[in-house]
Every structure is written in structure tokens, then in C-alpha cells.
Design a protein around this motif. Structure first.
Motif, mmCIF file in Angstrom:
data_model
loop_
_atom_site.group_PDB
_atom_site.id
_atom_site.type_symbol
_atom_site.label_atom_id
_atom_site.label_comp_id
_atom_site.label_asym_id
_atom_site.label_seq_id
_atom_site.Cartn_x
_atom_site.Cartn_y
_atom_site.Cartn_z
ATOM 1 N N VAL A 179 0.839 -1.201 0.000
ATOM 2 C CA VAL A 179 0.000 0.000 0.000
ATOM 3 C C VAL A 179 0.874 1.252 0.000
ATOM 4 O O VAL A 179 2.028 1.206 0.413
ATOM 5 C CB VAL A 179 -0.972 0.027 1.209
ATOM 6 N N ASN A 180 0.305 2.361 -0.483
ATOM 7 C CA ASN A 180 1.064 3.620 -0.518
ATOM 8 C C ASN A 180 1.604 3.961 0.863
ATOM 9 O O ASN A 180 0.897 3.819 1.851
ATOM 10 C CB ASN A 180 0.169 4.769 -0.987
ATOM 11 N N ALA A 235 4.016 2.490 2.381
ATOM 12 C CA ALA A 235 4.655 1.354 3.068
ATOM 13 C C ALA A 235 6.181 1.420 2.967
ATOM 14 O O ALA A 235 6.894 0.884 3.809
ATOM 15 C CB ALA A 235 4.151 0.036 2.496
ATOM 16 N N THR A 293 9.411 -2.774 6.619
ATOM 17 C CA THR A 293 10.112 -1.489 6.670
ATOM 18 C C THR A 293 9.854 -0.743 7.978
ATOM 19 O O THR A 293 8.945 -1.088 8.726
ATOM 20 C CB THR A 293 9.646 -0.561 5.525
ATOM 21 N N ASP A 329 12.817 0.808 12.527
ATOM 22 C CA ASP A 329 13.512 1.788 13.368
ATOM 23 C C ASP A 329 12.556 2.783 14.006
ATOM 24 O O ASP A 329 12.861 3.372 15.026
ATOM 25 C CB ASP A 329 14.567 2.534 12.547
ATOM 26 N N VAL A 339 15.644 -0.716 8.579
ATOM 27 C CA VAL A 339 15.911 -0.193 9.918
ATOM 28 C C VAL A 339 16.449 1.231 9.872
ATOM 29 O O VAL A 339 17.165 1.658 10.774
ATOM 30 C CB VAL A 339 16.863 -1.122 10.714
#
Ligand code: GDP
Length: 299
Positions: A107-108, A110, A251, A254, A278
Motif C-alpha cells: 500500500v502507498n 509502506a 520497513t 527503526d 531499519v
């Protein structure tokens, strides 16, 4: 590695402090300790199912090994977590096919475009010839972002804005084949007027890729933002059912304390986690290695 530890700092903070007080606050391995551990795991987004699984495995381990000291529990917990995550460690190997076609979905927001840029950089480091196919023809910005990544990595970007995404990717694969390119990274749209449209379009893209090269796509990567926590399960399921996801990229680990979602994925939908993000740097997209990951969490 230090980079990984730094990248996982938020999830670590969510775990280390509670773990420390857990281990310090109990004289013996008893029910109260298990209950507290359950709360800690749930708050790191491990999810109900994976939490129950880990607790049961931990109890079994304690019994089997006759553990009595609270100190021994840390090692036991590391080892049951490692066992749960182990099936997810299957690094992406670019072998056998030229071009190796990677279709990316998600999805946008991400982190799909960023991931494509980081992957292009990584493959270039390995001496591969890379091409980017701008299959997100709905967002002009997507194409521009891809152009930037392409320029930075000296990698060609194929496709214009507007037009049929499947046709763009088809042309890219034809051109890559003719020119001896090693890897094609095919971007796709992340949002269409309806969710249903999105899945139909992705299915079509997948079919057309296969028309261009019968053995392709060689990898279907789903990019998931770790911040969405338990929603990652629903996304993984929806995309997997539509296009057969062969690998995940998790993604923004972090930026979140929800790193436990990886355990939830392992329990519910154990698709290999090829890479984890990260940080924003090029080197912050790392192959997922369970031992490193678990060590970083408990370090
Ligand atoms: P897309 O819409 O899926 O293509 O998402 P983008 O690639 O544009 O990424 C959305 C935002 O997330 C950007 O600001 C990226 O810099 C950021 N981002 C992507 N991956 C990571 C990551 O692993 N860590 C951090 N901190 N930011 C990331």
C-alpha cells in the motif's frame, strides 16, 4: 551489528526495560512471571496467537530442561523466539534467471519506492545490471521518485506516467531480456479507487509479467510498514491470496516499538522475510537474519 541494534532501538526499549524488571522482580519462575511476560509480548505487538505459542513453548522448555532460576529464562526465551522465527529466514537469491524479475507490491506509504531504491543500490554493489519498471502509473510522483533513485544508482527507469501499468512492465522485461539486464525491479501502484481494483490490477500485472517471461515473476515482494502492527497480518493475507507473495520486506522497524509483529507473521503466515528496513540510509535495508535479530532485541 551496531546498525541493526540502533535500528531496532524502539522495539528494544519496549522489551529491554520490561524484561529487566521482569527478571529482577521475580525470585522464581512462577505464574505471576508468565503473566507479566505475556503482557510484555502483547505490548510489543507479538499478537495473541504468537504470544500463546511462545509462552507454551517456554513452559515446555522450562519443564524439559528443569529450569528453576529466573536467570535461565532469558536464554530459554531467546531460543523459543529463534525457533518461531527460523522459518522466515530465507534470503533472496538471484539465481537461474536472466533477467530475474522482482514484482513489488504494497500500500502507498509502506516504503515500496524507497525499498526499490535500496535494492537497486544493493544489486549494483553486487555488480548486477539493474532496470526499474515504473509500474505505478497512477501517481506522477511515484515515477519521479523512481527516476531519482535510478539516477542515484545509474540505473535505467522504464515507463512513463499514465498508460497501462502491465504494458509498462511487459515492455521493461522485453527490453531487459534483449539487453542482458540481470534484475528487473517492477514497481506497482499502492492505491487505486478501491481495494478491489488494486488486487485485480495486481493480478493482471502478474499475468502479463508471465506472458513476457514464462518463468517470471521470480519473486513477488510485499512491502509492509512495521508501524501498522497487527494489521500487517491482514495485508499479508490479502496480497498473498491475490498475487502469491514469495517474500516480505518489513520497513520502518527503526520507527516503531511494534517489531513483535514479525513473530505474529511467523505464526500466522510464515512468508520468508527477505529484508528488514531499519533506517533511511541505503545500507539500512538488511537481509533478515534471525540470530542477529533476536540478539539485537536482547542485547
Ligand atoms: P511508497 O508509497 O510505498 O512508495 O513509500 P515510500 O518509499 O515513498 O516511503 C514512504 C516514507 O517512508 C518515506 O519518507 C521513506 O523515506 C520512509 N521509509 C521507507 N522505509 C523506511 C525505513 O526502513 N525506515 C525509515 N525510518 N523510513 C523509511
Amino acid at each position: 551489528s551496531e546498525r541493526l541494534k540502533a535500528g531496532l532501538s524502539r522495539t528494544r526499549t519496549a522489551l529491554t526495560q520490561p524484561f529487566a524488571s521482569l527478571f529482577a522482580g521475580h525470585a522464581r519462575i512462577d505464574e505471576a512471571l508468565y503473566e507479566e511476560l505475556e503482557t510484555i509480548l502483547l505490548s510489543a505487538d507479538v499478537g495473541v496467537e504468537a504470544t500463546q505459542h511462545l509462552l507454551a513453548a517456554l513452559r515446555a522448555r522450562v519443564k524439559r530442561d528443569g529450569l528453576t532460576e529466573v536467570d535461565q529464562l532469558r536464554g530459554a526465551l531467546k531460543s523459543v523466539l529463534t525457533e518461531l522465527l527460523a522459518p522466515l529466514e530465507k534470503p533472496l537469491v538471484l539465481s537461474g534467471h536472466k533477467p530475474f524479475v522482482i514484482m513489488l507490491a504494497g500500500v502507498n506509504g509502506a516504503g515500496k519506492t524507497t525499498t526499490i531504491g535500496k535494492l537497486a543500490w544493493r544489486f549494483r554493489q553486487e555488480g548486477k545490471r539493474v532496470m526499474l519498471a515504473a509500474g505505478d502509473t497512477f501517481r506522477a510522483a511515484a515515477r519521479e521518485q523512481l527516476e531519482e533513485w535510478g539516477a542515484r544508482n545509474q540505473v535505467e527507469v522504464v515507463g512513463g506516467s499514465g498508460g497501462d501499468p502491465a504494458a509498462v512492465i511487459y515492455d521493461a522485461i522485453q527490453s531487459a531480456t534483449a539487453r542482458g539486464i540481470d534484475v528487473v525491479l517492477a514497481d506497482t501502484a499502492g492505491r487505486l479507487p478501491t481495494q478491489l481494483h488494486l488486487m485485480e490490477e495486481l493480478k493482471k500485472i502478474r499475468r502479463v509479467i508471465q506472458k513476457a517471461e514464462p518463468s517470471a515473476p521470480h519473486e513477488v515482494l510485499l512491502v509492509l510498514d512495521a508501524n501498522i502492527g497487527q494489521n500487517a497480518l491482514a495485508q499479508a493475507q490479502a496480497f498473498d491470496e491475490a498475487i502469491g507473495v514469495t517474500g516480505l520486506v518489513l520497513t520502518k522497524l527503526d520507527g516503531t516499538a511494534k517489531g513483535g509483529v514479525i513473530a505474529a507473521l511467523a505464526k500466522r503466515r510464515p512468508i520468508p522475510v527477505r529484508f528488514i528496513g531499519v533506517g533511511e540510509g541505503l545500507e539500512d535495508l538488511q537481509p533478515f537474519r534471525v540470530d542477529e535479530f533476536v540478539d539485537a532485541l536482547f542485547a
